[in-house]
Every structure is written in structure tokens, then in C-alpha cells.
Design an enzyme around this catalytic site. Structure first.
Site, PDB file in Angstrom:
ATOM      1  CG  ASP A 149       5.804  20.044 -32.549  1.00  0.00           C
ATOM      2  OD1 ASP A 149       5.334  21.178 -32.298  1.00  0.00           O
ATOM      3  OD2 ASP A 149       5.395  19.328 -33.480  1.00  0.00           O
ATOM      4  CD  GLU A 166     -11.170   8.897   0.674  1.00  0.00           C
ATOM      5  OE1 GLU A 166     -12.337   8.702   0.264  1.00  0.00           O
ATOM      6  OE2 GLU A 166     -10.885   8.983   1.876  1.00  0.00           O
ATOM      7  CD  GLU A 175     -14.777   5.300  -5.222  1.00  0.00           C
ATOM      8  OE1 GLU A 175     -15.117   5.286  -4.028  1.00  0.00           O
ATOM      9  OE2 GLU A 175     -15.567   5.590  -6.144  1.00  0.00           O
ATOM     10  CD  GLU A 223     -15.207   2.114  -2.878  1.00  0.00           C
ATOM     11  OE1 GLU A 223     -16.434   1.842  -2.897  1.00  0.00           O
ATOM     12  OE2 GLU A 223     -14.698   2.828  -1.990  1.00  0.00           O
ATOM     13  CD  GLU A 268     -11.263   4.605  -1.870  1.00  0.00           C
ATOM     14  OE1 GLU A 268     -10.883   5.123  -0.801  1.00  0.00           O
ATOM     15  OE2 GLU A 268     -12.456   4.582  -2.235  1.00  0.00           O
ATOM     16  CG  HIS A 313     -15.170  10.640  -2.111  1.00  0.00           C
ATOM     17  ND1 HIS A 313     -15.480   9.437  -1.520  1.00  0.00           N
ATOM     18  CD2 HIS A 313     -16.137  10.856  -3.031  1.00  0.00           C
ATOM     19  CE1 HIS A 313     -16.588   8.945  -2.048  1.00  0.00           C
ATOM     20  NE2 HIS A 313     -17.005   9.780  -2.972  1.00  0.00           N
ATOM     21  NE  ARG A 336     -18.450   7.531   3.574  1.00  0.00           N
ATOM     22  CZ  ARG A 336     -17.990   7.475   4.812  1.00  0.00           C
ATOM     23  NH1 ARG A 336     -18.830   7.664   5.814  1.00  0.00           N
ATOM     24  NH2 ARG A 336     -16.712   7.243   5.051  1.00  0.00           N
ATOM     25  CD  GLU A 386     -15.040  12.545   1.950  1.00  0.00           C
ATOM     26  OE1 GLU A 386     -14.975  11.553   1.208  1.00  0.00           O
ATOM     27  OE2 GLU A 386     -15.629  12.541   3.050  1.00  0.00           O
ATOM     28  NE  ARG A 397     -19.379  11.819  -0.074  1.00  0.00           N
ATOM     29  CZ  ARG A 397     -18.818  10.643   0.165  1.00  0.00           C
ATOM     30  NH1 ARG A 397     -17.693  10.584   0.869  1.00  0.00           N
ATOM     31  NH2 ARG A 397     -19.356   9.533  -0.279  1.00  0.00           N
TER      32      ARG A 397
END
Length: 470
Positions: free
Chosen positions: A51, A130, A132, A212, A220, A269, A339, A358, A360
Site C-alpha cells: 500500500d 563521514e 557523525e 568525535e 564517527e 562531510h 575546514r 569534500e 562539508r
């Protein structure tokens, strides 16, 4: 695996039940279970009915019949059920037309990869998220007309330094000091190891696990990059394993981006690279050893980030992590190593195969099929239109003078802002019929009706602290 191989595995492992799973529209895994005797080769072709009107964001009640079609290459043995159970991820089809369903998130991801191949740009998109998460010992929350609260607790929580634990052995992790301490400060080593090993036993390629930054059990576990749809499949296995290992040990896990005030939130990330004929396409002689294609891909991500965030950061809670002035990547800029930029170019290895972008901004509350597909479509648009990402920003963005910081574009400040951005800018998602108009419209309508508006209507506990005595 082929259907024949799946059936042989069922016999070899004495499987008694087959669990058929699929992703709903907002991003929760759903399932139905059949006795193993009903799994035949025909089921892999014909599917089984269910359904669709009872699944959030899907069919109307007058067109509710749908098919669930198991994919044999996704099979794994469930490590938690008492009865020996084989799990398979499924695609969703219309029973009349046998077309893949436009609002099936896995279908959207599959179409994004097919569109990439049709452009001739690349034949493979590798993704490496990645994710967390927090491991808590206790969680309570409620919201009624006259009260609302949440309560979280962890044996590691800094706030428990003075609690009578008969005995309290100390080893509480201070706020923002949870990155990489060894036991006994890190009290989650064994549970993360069990999570990691269970993933390996289920066929997942785990790179590492660690504590972390935050207090209270933030963790992580990283998987080795993989082809985009396969990685999205594995992220569902990842969450399933982590939550159930925690529950088995009397703990609870959340992938909420910002469950704690005054400490780091949980991001996801996401590393992206394109390959063709077995060769990486993002390595070159440009900035940070990147190719022109890679820099254009970054340009596409930065240009379309506000719209992409409607899928990659899809909760009201997501924007309590993405707050200016802290460590979250709210600045739409790119840099090597830095970062504080929303697009980072990792510099761990000079190998061309390691060259990747990457992104983030994303967080683990997202539906990975939709988030990865949106990210890939932004990358493709950047490459097709040779979008210039501008100059890199290698300074600490948070220490920029106000006049310099003011010209750096920012991520949306709320889910409603991200949805508005998606309303205005989604043509790049519609190419190749990847995100259909009904997917975009239904997503915006569902999120506003079921998440944005309910949050707007409810008083917040901190408002009482600020305003009760007015």
C-alpha cells in the site's frame, strides 16, 4: 549476487525469513517480511504488492497499489534478528506501467548516475560520507499544549562530573575536547568497535572509528568511498547497525545534527570524485592539484548550495548546527585543508586517485539517495557550464575582517530559507528527468506542512526564560 545466488545463500545459511526494505520520502527505512519459501526467482522480476498510500509523501489512496522489487546485489544477513533473516533493498514500481516510481528516493539516485553517464563527463561518481552521531544513555522528550521538554544524558557528559554514581569514576569529557582521547576518557570504545565489526561482517568496508569532538558520546565511523547508489544503500545499513548495536547495549543513538546546546553538532562531510574508464578526473595542475573539471564542480556546488541544502540538510534542527561564528561550514567558499570552508580539498595524499572535493555542509539527518543525487547534479551543472568557483579562501574565515567576511556568501539560515532557494533554483535538478517536478513540489510541500510550520507554531522553552516576566 544474482537471484539464483541469493536463493542458494538462503539455503546455505538456513534463512527462515526475507526482509524487504525501501526508503520512504523523508528518509526512514521501511520494511516488510516474508517467509523464505515465498522468495522465488519470479519475485525478483514481478515484485510484491504493498500500500503506497500509507508511506509518507507517496501515493493518494485512490492509486495506492505499488510494487516492491528486491535487488539481489544488496542482500545481506541481518545480524540482529533471532530468526535467521536475509535483507534485501528494493526498488519501487507502478504495478500497471511497471515504471520505476518517481518519488522512490533510490530511483532518483539511480537516475542521477545514469544522467552523469549520458553526458559523457564520467561513468562513475564515488561518494564517501563521514557521518557523525551521538550515543546517549537516556533520552526523554515530549510536547503538549501546556509544556514541552527534552532531556538527554550520557555517562561521559561533562554535566555529570558531580553526580553521585556510587562511585563516580570521573573521566567525563569536557565540552569540545572529545576528539581522539583514549579510554577511560573515551568510554565508547567497545561499543564503536562492535558497530565497526558488525558492519564488516555485513560486507561493508570500514576505514576507521573514533570519538568525535563533543562530550556525551559523539562518534564517527568512516566507510571507504564507493559508487554513489551503493554508498547510499550502505548508509541505510550503517544507521541500522549503529542504532541496533546501541539498543542491544542499553544505549540509544541519534543522527540529529544538533541535539546538544553549547557543543559541536553532527555533520556528514561528503567526499565526491568523478572517474571515467578507471581513471580519476579531479586530479590536475590547478589549485591544490585539482583539474579544471574539479574546480568547475566546486563552482556548481557553491552556486547551487542553498538549493542542495534543502535535501542535504533537510530538518529544522539542521540549521542549529549551521550557525555563523562557530566551526560549522556556513561560508560558501573553497580551500585546501581549511575546514572552515564549505568545500574543502583534502591534502592527505599526492596521489591523483585521492583527489576529491569534500562538501562539508551535509548532515546525517538527510535521505542519502536524495542528498547525494542533488550534490551530483550540482557538480554536473558546474562542469557543463564551466562555473568559475572564484578565488580560494585559504584564510581562517572566522578571523576575517568584517568587510571581507561580508562578501562571502552564506548558507541558508533555516530550513524554510533552503526550501525557498529550492523553489527558485531547481532547473539543474530536473535535467535528465532525475528530480521530477512532482518530487520537488512534494518535498517542499511536505517539509513546510509537517516540519517548518509545526515548529513555528510552538513556543520554545528558552522563550520562557527570556520573556515570561515581560
Amino acid at each position: 549476487m544474482t537471484p539464483k545466488e541469493v536463493l542458494a545463500l538462503c539455503r546455505e545459511k538456513a534463512v527462515k525469513a526475507v526482509d524487504l526494505r525501501f526508503m520512504d520520502f523523508p528518509g526512514l527505512w521501511q520494511h516488510t517480511t516474508i517467509p523464505v519459501k515465498h522468495l522465488t526467482e519470479d519475485v525478483f522480476e514481478d515484485g510484491l504488492g504493498f500500500d503506497g498510500s500509507s508511506i509518507r509523501g507517496w501515493q493518494a489512496i485512490n492509486e495506492s497499489d505499488m510494487l516492491i522489487v528486491p535487488q539481489p546485489d544488496t542482500a545481506f544477513l541481518d545480524p540482529f534478528t533471532e530468526l535467521p533473516t536475509l535483507v534485501m533493498i528494493c526498488n519501487i514500481q507502478d504495478p500497471i506501467t511497471r515504471e520505476d516510481y518517481s518519488r522512490d528516493p533510490r530511483n532518483v539516485a539511480r537516475k542521477a548516475v545514469n544522467y552523469l553517464r549520458s553526458t559523457g563527463i564520467a561513468d562513475t561518481a564515488f561518494f564517501g560520507p563521514e557521518a557523525e552521531f551521538f550515543i546517549f544513555d537516556d533520552v526523554r522528550f515530549d510536547q503538549r499544549a501546556q509544556y514541552g521538554f527534552y532531556y538527554l544524558d550520557s555517562i561521559e557528559g561533562e554535566w555529570n562530573r558531580g553526580r553521585d554514581e556510587r562511585p563516580n569514576l570521573g573521566n567525563k569529557i569536557r565540552h569540545k575536547e572529545g576528539y581522539f582521547p583514549v579510554p577511560p576518557a573515551d568510554q565508547m570504545m567497545d561499543i564503536r568497535n562492535e558497530m565497526m565489526q558488525t558492519m564488516i561482517d555485513c560486507g561493508m568496508d570500514v576505514e576507521c572509528q573514533h570519538h568525535e569532538v563533543s562530550t556525551a558520546g559523539q562518534a564517527e565511523i568512516d566507510l571507504r568511498f564507493n559508487e554513489m547508489v551503493k554508498m547510499a544503500d550502505m548508509m541505510l545499513m550503517y544507521k541500522y547497525i549503529i542504532k541496533n548495536v546501541a539498543r542491544k547495549r542499553g544505549k540509544t543513538v541519534t543522527f540529529m545534527p544538533k541535539p546538544l546546546f553549547s557543543d559541536n553538532g553532527s555533520g556528514m562531510h561528503t567526499h565526491v570524485s568523478l572517474w571515467k574508464d578507471g581513471e580519476p578526473l579531479f586530479a590536475g595542475s590547478g589549485y591544490a592539484g585539482m583539474s579544471e573539471m574539479a574546480l568547475n564542480a566546486i563552482g556548481g556546488l557553491l552556486k547551487h548550495a542553498p538549493s542542495i541544502l534543502a535535501f542535504s540538510n533537510p530538518t529544522t534542527n539542521s540549521y542549529k548546527r549551521l550557525v555563523p561564528g562557530f566551526e560549522a561550514p556556513v561560508n560558501l567558499a573553497y580551500s585546501q585543508r581549511n575546514r572552515s570552508a564549505s568545500c574543502r580539498i583534502p591534502m592527505y595524499s599526492p596521489s591523483p586517485k585521492s583527489k576529491r572535493v569534500e562538501f562539508r555542509c551535509p548532515d546525517p539527518s538527510c535521505n542519502p539517495y536524495l542528498a547525494f543525487a542533488a550534490i551530483l547534479m550540482g557538480v554536473i551543472d558546474g562542469i557543463q557550464n564551466k562555473i568559475d568557483p572564484g578565488a580560494p579562501l585559504d584564510k581562517d574565515i572566522y578571523d576575517l575582517p568584517p568587510e571581507e567576511a561580508a562578501v562571502v556568501p552564506k548558507t541558508p539560515g533555516s530550513l524554510d530559507e533552503a526550501l525557498s532557494a529550492l523553489e527558485k533554483n531547481h532547473e539543474f535538478l530536473l535535467r535528465g528527468d532525475v528530480f521530477t517536478a512532482d518530487v520537488i513540489e512534494t518535498w517542499i510541500e511536505y517539509k513546510r506542512k509537517n516540519e517548518v510550520d509545526p515548529m513555528r507554531l510552538r513556543p520554545h522553552p528558552w522563550e520562557f526564560c527570556m520573556y515570561y516576566d515581560i
